[in-house]
Design a protein around this motif. Sequence first.
Motif: not given
Length: 488
Positions: A112-116, A138-144
């Motif tokens: 998948p592309k990543g997190l929402y 959200g966690r997209k701030c922390f994770l690529n």
Amino acid sequence: MRDLDFSTEDGAISSPKDVHYDESDDDGYPLFTDGGCHCQLLSIDCLDTIDCLVIDPLTSVYEGIVIRDTIKKLAESWDFPINDIGGAPIGMSLQFLTIGVFREWLSKNQLPKGLYNRQEDFVNRTLYPYCVQKSLKGRKCFLNDFKSSEEVYGDIEKQAMDQKVKFHPAYQRNATERIKEFQKDPFNVSAYQYLMIFAQLSKITFNLRSHVHSIYNKRLQKIDNNIKKGASHAGKMLDLRIALHLRRGDACRHSLVDYAKVASPLDSPPQFSSHRLCYDTKVYMKALHRVQELAGPHRHITVYVATDHSQSLMDEIKLRFPDLYESMSWSYLDYSRDIFNYFGGQEIDVTTSFIESPQNKNKALLGETAIADIWHLSHGQVFIGHLGSRFGKMGWFQATARYNTFIPFYTVDGHSACCDIDEACGAMAQYVSSMENCLAIFIADSWSKFHTNETRSNYWSAGATQRKVASLAENDFRSRKQQMERQQ
């Protein structure tokens, strides 16, 4: 170099019930000799396998980097973000996210592309200029994103990359063959291979952003009791890194007294959110002392501590266990204890005192500490702590991926790598019939297709029993598959 083989005696499906270390040749290819170290992945104690750790881990670390890169290159891109449980604690959501990404990749060779990109209670984007600038939530701030070519390297990966010219040129080709073989028939690869691939997918999922790594480095504190600086083997310093995970806070309703004096056995009852155990520091120090004896005098030990009482814990260890304290170096993250005391000393209702409860005003900061602590635990070549904890499991998976080898463990909470905290692990062990059942099924109400009326009604007496339902379904599937193959 040494490798592992978890395969069963009759060569059947990969099973976590037999663990064997086997010697391999200089290029890292297994020789599959008899004997060697062994352990059950279903157990709570694999510390005796410390003797099988390689002296120089750089080769396997580099191989792990190659495997992750190859998985990303071979996988198709799925343009949609993967759904996850954004309101759940970081450890739980990351475990479920890993399972979801792994199963999607295994069935369709898709990442998948990543997190929402959505706001969550456990992340306050306004605290991070990078996230504000990039409009990350959200966690997209922390994770690529999962297929991102960017990967933060720790010091061990940097050393491996610096020496990559010394490694066997067949690693890339070998990684491609292993990945394709695994996807073709995951039931017939060794359980070691299953664990390694699952762990690498976990690390792809937990792809730390560089600004978070900078925060980690600023919080990092070290106590360098380097009294064994001269210890060496063939001219090399022998460092051994231990991940130490101590649960406090909401793990035991924020109590500071009445901690359990001994580790829980495998046949202990399930632990529910309303009644979980914390353990006296002596329980962990006893295991740490055993690691020291197993490692021998030629190793210098650094302990990577993850807990919500870091400074007070270090003071306690120095006071109560001075010999251990002085004979090892220590590393921990400097976060204020007030962040974890998120009920401010008020009287606590055990039905609402969970980390995700609305009364918790420190959720946003706790998200950062959880991400940083998982990264911290990933440095350990040995794990002491809580494998019943989804947070602890994520730390163990990340370490497994970082070193690309089995990480010896000792889990104090009576729960194995194949069991979650609200399960009766002794009773469920007979149903862990495969590595898929061990690692890759959802044990949670809203996520598990194996959650039936029976599992719901028995939960508060027997604990979570979805693993049993999954095992019966798995056995039925295999029986039908074998019958079809015989008919053909």
